[in-house]
Design an enzyme around this catalytic site. Structure first.
Site, PDB file in Angstrom:
ATOM      1  CE1 TYR A 197      -3.725   2.509   0.596  1.00 30.42           C
ATOM      2  CE2 TYR A 197      -2.529   3.355   2.557  1.00 30.42           C
ATOM      3  CZ  TYR A 197      -3.672   3.463   1.557  1.00 30.42           C
ATOM      4  OH  TYR A 197      -4.371   4.431   1.582  1.00 30.42           O
TER       5      TYR A 197
ATOM      6  CG  ASP B  60       5.698   3.798   1.182  1.00 32.65           C
ATOM      7  OD1 ASP B  60       5.917   4.168   2.325  1.00 32.65           O
ATOM      8  OD2 ASP B  60       4.617   3.618   0.732  1.00 32.65           O
TER       9      ASP B  60
ATOM     10  CE  LYS C  41       0.946   5.017   8.635  1.00 31.18           C
ATOM     11  NZ  LYS C  41       0.724   4.154   7.405  1.00 31.18           N
TER      12      LYS C  41
HETATM   13  C1  LIG Z   1       0.310   4.599   6.046  1.00 29.42           C
HETATM   14  C2  LIG Z   1       0.856   4.582   4.628  1.00 29.42           C
HETATM   15  C3  LIG Z   1       0.986   5.112   3.338  1.00 29.42           C
HETATM   16  C4  LIG Z   1      -0.010   6.332   3.422  1.00 29.42           C
HETATM   17  O1  LIG Z   1       0.113   7.284   4.492  1.00 29.42           O
HETATM   18  P1  LIG Z   1      -1.012   8.270   4.772  1.00 29.42           P
HETATM   19  O2  LIG Z   1      -0.419   9.363   5.794  1.00 29.42           O
HETATM   20  O3  LIG Z   1      -2.125   7.306   5.388  1.00 29.42           O
HETATM   21  O4  LIG Z   1      -1.447   8.936   3.538  1.00 29.42           O
HETATM   22  C5  LIG Z   1       1.727   5.121   2.563  1.00 29.42           C
HETATM   23  N1  LIG Z   1       2.649   4.022   2.745  1.00 29.42           N
HETATM   24  C6  LIG Z   1       2.381   3.165   3.451  1.00 29.42           C
HETATM   25  C7  LIG Z   1       3.569   2.024   3.424  1.00 29.42           C
HETATM   26  C8  LIG Z   1       1.717   3.183   4.528  1.00 29.42           C
HETATM   27  O5  LIG Z   1       1.787   2.160   5.768  1.00 29.42           O
END
Ligand SMILES: *Cc1c(COP(=O)(O)O)cnc(C)c1O
Length: 432
Positions: free
Chosen positions: A146, A241, A269
């Site tokens: 994701y 990511d 995060k």
């Molecule tokens: C949470 C997450 C996102 C998206 O971040 P948001 O602040 O919710 O838009 C993207 N990549 C990874 C791996 C994530 O866990």
């Protein structure tokens, strides 16, 4: 199934009339486990208290940001002091330099960094940057990874190798996902095959270096290094990511842990310390393709917001001053062992995947190494476990396919209480 108290129930009824599905982000609605969400009144340390006064040990921790626990005093104080001076200016502040320099200091691949407000925005912008830098259109992503909810990245459902992706959602024109090639996680042959076919058109690979959004899945040995090699051979970029893993598995993120240096890194995060901040960074040559220096446009009214920078900076500096990773690993290992023993005693087959303080307990007896093997888990049994644990005052992710997080605020006593609760709940799962 666990029923929250009367105030939570009343707020939930109202929320459902005002907000689609009652929530501002879908997974909060408990669709994966059934029942109704509880409404939170406050958080402190590793605990949250709901609006009916019941306390829970929290292993969601806002889905990852709160590595220091809820309402960590230094973070709260930084936010308070900053917002008293104004909450947003649309002009540069020193706090942006300070957080940027901490990120550059810690993350091996980053020489320059651009702040944004969400992980979604950061991943979307990193893709645009990779395309702008290489002059190519195609992006390779992995099944089950994701990267936020931007149009081209919501395509995860590519069945089979080298198929052009189909959007996972309504509202995304098929052609937006056509630039995305989806391949299975941990599968070098599949990556080799898409590069054999489309190599000279691939701008980059985006990957969660430790998958966390189908539950935790560690990269197979050599997988990340292979991604580094193949992108380099084809003049494509490797994008990590690290929205979850950045500052989670070490100060240098997963790239520091595994010793593989990507071209572009996406953070979120933890770097916002519980406030909306995210970032993407790379070596200067790549980052200088961004406006106003270069021709790749990206902007944000609240980007680098001072209150968010202050929360992120207080968090990151706390981690740098006294790196808690060995302690976190020990706490998470204690939990892992306790849950394993509880499952074994109850005769419940489970597989545990853990990297440092992120872990998932899969209700399956076969190894989980990619999305299809994660999906073999018994989601009904997980739901029963989840509700049983809520009853016992432990808040787990309301879905089997998520990572759980231990923070520095989770003491051994909290973890022992969690294990004792799991022992009770596991014995009732045999019949589920
Ligand atoms: C949470 C997450 C996102 C998206 O971040 P948001 O602040 O919710 O838009 C993207 N990549 C990874 C791996 C994530 O866990």
């Amino acid at each position: 199934m666990y029923t929250p108290g009367a105030r939570s129930q009343a707020l939930w009824r109202t929320a459902c009339t005002l907000i689609p599905g009652g929530v501002n982000s879908p997974v909060r609605a408990f669709k994966g486990v059934g029942g109704q969400p509880l409404f939170v009144e406050r958080g402190y340390g590793c605990c949250v208290q709901d609006v009916d006064g019941k306390e829970y040990i929290d292993y969601v921790m806002s889905w990852g940001p709160l590595i220091l626990g809820h309402a960590y005093p230094r973070v709260v104080e930084a936010i308070r002091q900053t917002c008293e001076k104004g909450t947003s200016f649309g002009m540069p502040t020193e706090l942006e330099n300070r957080l940027a320099s901490r990120i550059v200091q810690c993350v091996p691949s980053i020489q320059k960094v651009r702040m944004v407000s969400s992980g979604t925005e950061a991943a979307m912008s990193a893709i645009r940057l990779a395309r702008g830098f290489t002059g190519r259109d195609l992006i390779v992503k992995f099944d089950g990874c994701y990267h936020g909810h931007s149009d081209g990245l919501l395509a995860a459902a590519g069945s089979g190798l080298a198929t052009f992706a189909i959007p996972d959602t309504k509202g995304v024109p098929a052609k937006h996902a056509e630039g995305t090639l989806v391949v299975p996680y941990n599968n070098c042959d599949a990556v080799e095959a898409v590069f054999a076919k489309h190599g000279d058109k691939i701008a980059g690979i985006i990957v969660e270096p430790i998958a966390g959004n189908v539950g935790v899945i560690a990269p197979a040995s050599g997988f990340l290094a292979f991604l580094g090699d193949i992108t380099q051979r084809h003049g494509s970029l490797l994008i990590f990511d690290e929205v979850i893993t950045g500052f989670r598995v070490g100060l240098g993120g997963a790239q520091g842990l595994y010793g593989v240096t990507p071209d572009i890194t996406v953070l979120g995060k933890i770097i916002g310390g519980g406030m909306p901040a995210a970032a993407y960074g790379a070596r200067a040559e790549i980052m200088d393709c961004l406006a106003p220096v270069g021709a790749v446009y990206q902007a944000g009214t609240l980007s680098g917001n001072p209150v968010a920078m202050a929360a992120g900076l207080a968090t990151v500096e706390t981690l740098i001053e006294d790196p808690p990773y060995a302690r976190l690993d020990a706490s998470a290992a204690l939990l892992e062992t306790g849950l394993r023993d509880a499952a074994r005693e109850a005769g419940i087959p489970v597989r545990q995947n853990r990297v440092g303080s992120m872990q998932t307990l899969f209700f399956t007896d076969s190894p989980v190494t990619d999305y299809p093997t994660a999906k073999k888990s018994d989601a009904r049994r997980y739901a029963a476990f989840f509700h049983g644990m809520l009853e016992q005052g432990v808040y787990l992710a309301p879905s089997q396919f998520e990572a759980g997080f231990v923070s520095t605020a989770h003491s051994d006593a909290h973890i022992q209480r969690t294990i004792a609760a799991a022992r009770k709940v596991m014995t009732g799962l045999k019949s589920v």
